[in-house]
Design a protein around this motif. Sequence first.
Motif, PDB file in Angstrom:
ATOM      1  N   ALA A  91     -48.889  11.425  48.453  1.00  0.00           N
ATOM      2  CA  ALA A  91     -48.592  10.171  49.149  1.00  0.00           C
ATOM      3  C   ALA A  91     -48.035   9.186  48.134  1.00  0.00           C
ATOM      4  CB  ALA A  91     -49.839   9.604  49.827  1.00  0.00           C
ATOM      5  N   VAL A 109     -55.090  12.401  47.133  1.00  0.00           N
ATOM      6  CA  VAL A 109     -55.127  12.218  48.589  1.00  0.00           C
ATOM      7  C   VAL A 109     -56.229  13.080  49.192  1.00  0.00           C
ATOM      8  CG1 VAL A 109     -53.816  12.335  50.738  1.00  0.00           C
ATOM      9  CG2 VAL A 109     -52.633  11.858  48.584  1.00  0.00           C
ATOM     10  N   VAL A 138     -55.774   7.360  50.126  1.00  0.00           N
ATOM     11  CA  VAL A 138     -54.966   7.522  48.915  1.00  0.00           C
ATOM     12  C   VAL A 138     -55.593   6.732  47.778  1.00  0.00           C
ATOM     13  CG1 VAL A 138     -52.673   7.239  47.893  1.00  0.00           C
ATOM     14  CG2 VAL A 138     -52.900   7.751  50.342  1.00  0.00           C
ATOM     15  N   PHE A 161     -45.979  10.258  53.023  1.00  0.00           N
ATOM     16  CA  PHE A 161     -47.055  11.219  52.769  1.00  0.00           C
ATOM     17  C   PHE A 161     -46.646  12.619  53.216  1.00  0.00           C
ATOM     18  CE2 PHE A 161     -47.810   9.560  57.033  1.00  0.00           C
ATOM     19  CZ  PHE A 161     -48.063  10.703  57.781  1.00  0.00           C
TER      20      PHE A 161
END
Length: 226
Positions: free
Chosen positions: A67, A89, A107, A220
Motif C-alpha cells: 500500500a 499491510v 497500513v 493498495f
Amino acid sequence: MTRNWKRLLLIGVAVAVVLVVGGPFVYIHFFQDKAPAPLTVSASPQAATGAAVPADGTWKAASGSQAGYRVKEVLFGQNTEAVGRTNGVTGDLTIAGTKATKGSFTVDLTTVKSDKDRRDQQFQGRIMETAKYPKATFTLTEPIDLGSVPAVGAKINAKATGNLTLKAETRKVTFDVAASRTAPGAFDVSGSIPVKFADWKIANPSFGPIQTQDNGQVEFLLKFTK
C-alpha cells in the motif's frame, strides 16, 4: 565597455534561465527513475479455465501485499509523480456467496518509503505526523457485490464503500476495486482511493521548489490467502 557588460549580463540571465528550467527537465526526463506503475492485479485470461470453486470464508492479507500513495508534483514547471510504498499491510476479507461482506486493512505509515529521503522526512514529519498517527485504516461498510466467483486466472471489477481513517480523521469513500483469482486458495485485490488532503487535515505536501496538487491517491494491492 558598457555594451560588453550588458551583453555578459544578458548571457548570465539566459544561462540562469536554462539551468532553472532546463535543469529540472533534463533531470526528470533523463536521470530520475520513472515512477512505479500503479498497483493493480494481473489476470491471465488464457488460464481462466478452471472451475469457479466456492470462496466462502475469511481470507487474510499475506506476504507481498503493498500500500502507499501517489501524488502529482511540479518541479520548476516540470510534471512528475511522487510514489511511496510499504509492505507493512495487514487485513482480512470475509466472502459469502458472491459478496464480500466484511473487510478491512491497516497500513503501517512509519514504514512508507519513496525514492527520496527528503520526501520521506516530510511525509513522516509535518505531512502525516507518523509518530503521532502511525496507522492508516480502511473498513468496509457495505458489501461488495462481486457478481460471480471468478475462475482461476480471471479478473472482475466492482465498487467498494467504506471508512478511510488518516490522521484520526475518518471519512466515507467509494472507489473502484479489481480482483483476480490467482489460485483456488488465493486471490489479489487492488484499488486506488482518491484523497483530498484538506478533508483529512493533511498538510499540503509542497515544500521548497516542489509544488503538489491538493489531492492524491491511496493505492493498495492485497494478496489474500485462506
